[in-house]
Design an enzyme around this catalytic site. Structure first.
Site, PDB file in Angstrom:
ATOM      1  N   THR A 254      48.856  45.055  40.375  1.00  0.00           N
ATOM      2  CA  THR A 254      49.072  43.634  40.073  1.00  0.00           C
ATOM      3  C   THR A 254      50.027  43.506  38.894  1.00  0.00           C
ATOM      4  O   THR A 254      49.946  44.262  37.925  1.00  0.00           O
ATOM      5  CB  THR A 254      47.741  42.929  39.750  1.00  0.00           C
ATOM      6  OG1 THR A 254      46.898  42.972  40.900  1.00  0.00           O
ATOM      7  CG2 THR A 254      47.975  41.461  39.386  1.00  0.00           C
ATOM      8  N   PHE A 256      51.484  41.062  35.888  1.00  0.00           N
ATOM      9  CA  PHE A 256      51.114  39.931  35.040  1.00  0.00           C
ATOM     10  C   PHE A 256      52.305  39.551  34.172  1.00  0.00           C
ATOM     11  O   PHE A 256      53.149  40.394  33.852  1.00  0.00           O
ATOM     12  CB  PHE A 256      49.931  40.306  34.135  1.00  0.00           C
ATOM     13  CG  PHE A 256      48.697  40.724  34.886  1.00  0.00           C
ATOM     14  CD1 PHE A 256      47.687  39.814  35.153  1.00  0.00           C
ATOM     15  CD2 PHE A 256      48.549  42.029  35.331  1.00  0.00           C
ATOM     16  CE1 PHE A 256      46.547  40.196  35.850  1.00  0.00           C
ATOM     17  CE2 PHE A 256      47.412  42.425  36.032  1.00  0.00           C
ATOM     18  CZ  PHE A 256      46.417  41.505  36.298  1.00  0.00           C
TER      19      PHE A 256
END
Length: 363
Positions: A254, A256
């Site tokens: 992921t 960010f």
């Protein structure tokens, strides 16, 4: 060499390390005083990115580059906190992947504020209640976090850094002895562990929650349930880690973004993010993207979102290599602006370069 002599040698090295750390801390305090006078932010993403690249370049082992980075991020965090305690808002509660990403970027010697939503993270930064915010932007399996993309349409905040985080999931519960009727987690996590869930608990009820931390809180109260999330949640919420690495894909990453009032200065290894809408004519998108090709700029991401103002009208979010102050990037943006109905520069910032990026690109 005997064990006693080896330990004595280690003790002497430890003393040198502590002396050098304190010498570094004194120099950082002097830099912080100058920054305070000149009203420069204590956190410099571009400077810290340069430091980490240099440290990893001179590392000859046996410590890995990742090991060295972990150590130095904490050194940077501690030295920064000597003068100012940086405040960071993140999508909470404690133990979410966004929380872990915030700690990874800023180190444990920072002040963290849990927020109930991505919008709340933006609002806290806009009101200067925190210095920076950390929000998820995309996952290598599930794709873009559309709510974050939409917030950039409303907000004037800038992107000043990015963080890549490998995502590992565990099955957590109060006790393994009770029957398992329900599993709590975020909907994206269910998608990322779909095959494992079907093979192990095909009859369990899947209960979606707003965050994995919320799922842990609910599983703590429900003995006939479990939750899926990061193993860190077990220690925070008093659960047991029953199964490790239950994610379907080992390359689950992921990304960010760190948001603030300003973006970053050039670091010689940067990325820029923009959003734009095109004019209503044939070939408009091709003409817009051709501006990047003519200037030799590599696009790393393009995502479309409906404008919500007019049917079939879209905004395009684009990431590309280079800083907005670079000549070729500046020329591209000037050319692009002439071809677009709307153009917004979301920020230029150091490209994350620590192994996560390569894994992310391969998925």
């Amino acid at each position: 060499m005997s064990l006693k002599k080896l330990r004595g040698h280690i003790d002497r090295i430890d003393k040198k390390i502590v002396d050098l750390l304190n010498e570094r801390a004194k120099l950082v305090s002097s830099v912080a005083r100058i920054k305070s006078i000149k009203k420069i932010s204590i956190f410099s993403p571009e400077r810290e990115a340069l430091i980490l690249r240099k440290i990893k370049a001179i590392n000859k082992g046996p410590l890995s580059s990742k090991d060295v980075e972990v150590i130095y991020r904490e050194i940077l965090s501690v030295c920064r906190a000597l003068r100012v305690m940086v405040k960071i808002g993140y999508l909470g509660p404690e133990g979410t992947f966004t929380h872990l990403a915030a700690i990874r970027k800023f180190g444990s010697r920072s002040q963290f504020l849990s927020c109930d939503s991505i919008r709340e993270v933006f609002e806290h930064v806009e009101r200067a209640e925190v210095d920076y915010g950390v929000v998820p932007i995309e996952n290598s399996i599930e794709g873009a976090v559309t709510y974050t993309l939409d917030m950039f349409l409303e907000s004037s905040l800038k992107i000043c850094a990015e963080v890549f985080l490998n995502v590992f999931h565990s099955l957590l519960r109060v006790s393994e002895t009770k029957r398992l009727l329900r599993i709590y987690s975020h909907p994206q996590v269910f998608s990322q562990c779909r095959r494992w869930i079907i093979s192990q608990y095909p009859n369990a009820q899947l209960v979606p929650t707003s965050t994995t931390a919320k799922a842990a809180q609910m599983a703590k109260k429900d003995k006939e349930s479990a939750c899926i999330g990061n193993h860190v949640l077990a220690a925070i919420y008093g659960l047991k880690e029953i199964r490790k690495h239950i994610e379907d894909s080992p390359s689950n990453v992921t990304r960010f973004l760190v948001i603030s009032k300003n973006d970053s200065l050039p670091s010689a290894h940067d990325k820029t993010s923009i959003l734009f809408s095109i004019k209503d004519k044939v070939g408009a998108l091709h003409d817009a993207l051709n501006s990047f090709k003519r200037n030799g700029i590599n696009l790393t991401k393009i995502e479309s979102r409906p404008s919500k103002k007019k049917p079939w009208e879209y905004y395009f979010f684009v990431d590309f290599e280079g800083h907005r102050e670079n000549k070729n990037v500046s020329n591209t943006l000037k050319s692009l602006e002439k071809k677009c109905a709307f153009l917004k520069i979301l920020g230029s910032y150091p490209r994350e370069d620590n192994g996560y990026k390569e894994k992310f690109k391969k998925t």
